[in-house]
Design a protein around this motif. Structure first.
Motif, PDB file in Angstrom:
ATOM      1  N   ARG A 235      -0.534  -0.894  -1.227  1.00 46.47           N
ATOM      2  CA  ARG A 235       0.662  -1.635  -1.617  1.00 46.47           C
ATOM      3  C   ARG A 235       1.239  -1.120  -2.929  1.00 46.47           C
ATOM      4  O   ARG A 235       2.453  -1.218  -3.166  1.00 46.47           O
ATOM      5  CB  ARG A 235       0.324  -3.126  -1.748  1.00 46.47           C
ATOM      6  CG  ARG A 235       0.037  -3.842  -0.433  1.00 46.47           C
ATOM      7  CD  ARG A 235       1.289  -4.150   0.341  1.00 46.47           C
ATOM      8  NE  ARG A 235       2.170  -5.044  -0.389  1.00 46.47           N
ATOM      9  CZ  ARG A 235       2.060  -6.385  -0.391  1.00 46.47           C
ATOM     10  NH1 ARG A 235       1.097  -6.958   0.313  1.00 46.47           N
ATOM     11  NH2 ARG A 235       2.914  -7.113  -1.065  1.00 46.47           N
ATOM     12  N   ASP A 236       0.383  -0.585  -3.788  1.00 47.41           N
ATOM     13  CA  ASP A 236       0.866  -0.059  -5.077  1.00 47.41           C
ATOM     14  C   ASP A 236       1.776   1.149  -4.886  1.00 47.41           C
ATOM     15  O   ASP A 236       2.593   1.458  -5.758  1.00 47.41           O
ATOM     16  CB  ASP A 236      -0.316   0.338  -5.961  1.00 47.41           C
ATOM     17  CG  ASP A 236      -1.063  -0.862  -6.516  1.00 47.41           C
ATOM     18  OD1 ASP A 236      -0.497  -1.969  -6.480  1.00 47.41           O
ATOM     19  OD2 ASP A 236      -2.216  -0.692  -6.960  1.00 47.41           O
ATOM     20  N   GLU A 237       1.620   1.842  -3.752  1.00 45.97           N
ATOM     21  CA  GLU A 237       2.421   3.030  -3.445  1.00 45.97           C
ATOM     22  C   GLU A 237       3.141   2.807  -2.118  1.00 45.97           C
ATOM     23  O   GLU A 237       2.691   3.282  -1.071  1.00 45.97           O
ATOM     24  CB  GLU A 237       1.537   4.273  -3.371  1.00 45.97           C
ATOM     25  CG  GLU A 237       0.792   4.597  -4.651  1.00 45.97           C
ATOM     26  CD  GLU A 237       1.725   5.082  -5.751  1.00 45.97           C
ATOM     27  OE1 GLU A 237       2.842   5.527  -5.429  1.00 45.97           O
ATOM     28  OE2 GLU A 237       1.324   5.007  -6.928  1.00 45.97           O
ATOM     29  N   PRO A 238       4.222   2.039  -2.103  1.00 44.20           N
ATOM     30  CA  PRO A 238       4.906   1.735  -0.843  1.00 44.20           C
ATOM     31  C   PRO A 238       5.302   3.000  -0.093  1.00 44.20           C
ATOM     32  O   PRO A 238       5.640   4.019  -0.697  1.00 44.20           O
ATOM     33  CB  PRO A 238       6.140   0.941  -1.285  1.00 44.20           C
ATOM     34  CG  PRO A 238       5.795   0.428  -2.648  1.00 44.20           C
ATOM     35  CD  PRO A 238       4.913   1.470  -3.259  1.00 44.20           C
ATOM     36  N   ALA A 239       5.240   2.931   1.226  1.00 47.26           N
ATOM     37  CA  ALA A 239       5.630   4.080   2.049  1.00 47.26           C
ATOM     38  C   ALA A 239       7.110   4.372   1.849  1.00 47.26           C
ATOM     39  O   ALA A 239       7.939   3.463   1.703  1.00 47.26           O
ATOM     40  CB  ALA A 239       5.338   3.788   3.511  1.00 47.26           C
ATOM     41  N   GLY A 240       7.439   5.656   1.862  1.00 54.02           N
ATOM     42  CA  GLY A 240       8.820   6.057   1.602  1.00 54.02           C
ATOM     43  C   GLY A 240       9.795   5.676   2.689  1.00 54.02           C
ATOM     44  O   GLY A 240      10.956   5.374   2.412  1.00 54.02           O
ATOM     45  N   SER A 241       9.366   5.695   3.932  1.00 52.63           N
ATOM     46  CA  SER A 241      10.268   5.369   5.033  1.00 52.63           C
ATOM     47  C   SER A 241       9.659   4.296   5.913  1.00 52.63           C
ATOM     48  O   SER A 241       8.470   4.014   5.839  1.00 52.63           O
ATOM     49  CB  SER A 241      10.569   6.627   5.860  1.00 52.63           C
ATOM     50  OG  SER A 241       9.371   7.196   6.360  1.00 52.63           O
TER      51      SER A 241
END
Length: 354
Positions: A235-241
């Protein structure tokens, strides 16, 4: 077991210094963690008190000697995301501590994972204990869980195993290596349960809200490794797409699996673009916007009728990875269903979105 061994060491040290067993026992306080697993927490405190009483009996302490327990709500059980749920977790934990017979209880503020707790969080934590004492009367009844078969059986089981391990430690076992191995085993088992969502964490692995705005807190967040640390990292690094949620059929036909897939993907920081009600591959393609990963969501009958055609049409339109919500099929690259290793699935899916 390890707390008993530490307590016995303190007793020996204090009595060697000239104190009586009763005087030494009054100087020893045990600190335990209370989690939101209610029955396990109650039984743990009851078992610890029973076993320490046996230690004091063997040491020929007076009849008034007992174990003093200071219980603190668990830090690892809390979640950084949807931190408001932590108020529920700490309430259950504090209630369990009171029912289990704790002499004093510390309720940690709900925003501890985010940094230095603010005034509101500290007030809620303090009032949690006040409400439990004043309205639930947890401080007015001695051992209210006594006589419950589930609690008594769990207490007995914990006491038997703990006494055996305590005996091994007293016989000269390598306490440090034994404790390290026990912790590693527990962490591995818990991580596996969390990964498969057999141990759900509300707001993180279940019912996540990707649109939430976390409260801002000053200071450094609590560095403890929480149960949901792996999901928090995603969750700290949300997916780009986003993933294209290819909903097949009417809303009534696809809503169950669409909801499951949406929540599962959100637990990994992956959003979805929903097609809506569709009746054939052409309507799916009309809603498709070139997302590299698509997830088919529909009823088994719909899959059988035109699931393969839908997957083929989406691949022809640019999809590079097709997931199906349900059992694996020969026309999908991956699948997700109840019991799936969610962490592994989300890691694979995010790799396809990169």
């Amino acid at each position: 077991a390890w707390s008993l061994a530490a307590g016995a060491t303190y007793l020996r040290t204090l009595t060697d210094a000239g104190l009586s067993v009763d005087e030494a026992a009054r100087l020893v306080e045990f600190r335990y963690a209370a989690t939101d697993e209610q029955l396990a927490t109650i039984a743990k405190l009851r078992a610890a008190r029973r076993l320490w009483g046996r230690v004091l009996e063997i040491c020929e302490a007076g009849p008034g000697a007992t174990q003093r327990q200071h219980v603190v709500t668990s830090r690892p059980m809390m979640s950084k995301y949807d931190p408001w749920v932590n108020m529920l977790r700490t309430t259950v934990a504090a209630f369990s501590a009171g029912v289990g017979g704790a002499d004093s209880v510390t309720v940690l503020p709900f925003d501890t994972p985010l940094g230095r707790p603010d005034e509101f969080a500290r007030r809620i934590a303090r009032n949690t204990s006040h409400l439990l004492v004043d309205e639930s009367h947890v401080a007015h009844v001695a051992d209210p869980a006594g006589g419950s078969y589930a609690v008594e059986r769990l207490t007995d089981d914990l006491a038997v195993v703990a006494w055996r391990i305590f005996g091994e430690l007293e016989d000269g076992g390598d306490a440090e290596s034994l404790l390290g191995a026990a912790i590693a085993e527990t962490v591995a088992r818990r991580d596996a349960e969390v990964a498969r969502r057999k141990r759900p964490i509300t707001g993180l692995t279940e019912f996540p809200n990707l649109a939430e705005v976390l409260p801002e807190r000053a200071g450094e967040p609590d560095p403890v490794r929480r149960y949901g640390a792996s999901f928090e990292a995603l969750r700290d690094e949300p997916a780009g797409s986003h993933v294209f949620l290819a909903t097949l059929g009417t809303v009534a036909q696809h809503t169950a699996r669409a909801t499951f897939a949406t929540n599962l993907l959100a637990a990994g920081g992956v959003g979805v673009d929903v097609a809506g009600a569709t009746k054939d591959p052409d309507e799916l393609l009309a809603a498709y916007d070139g997302q590299p990963v698509v997830c088919l969501a529909g009823a088994d009958q719909t899959y059988a009728a035109w699931g393969s055609d839908a997957a083929a049409a989406l691949r022809a339109a640019g999809a590079t990875h097709v997931v199906i919500a349900g059992k694996p099929t020969d026309y999908s690259d991956d699948s997700c269903a109840m019991g799936v290793d969610a962490l592994d699935f989300l890691t694979r899916t995010r790799g396809r979105l990169a």
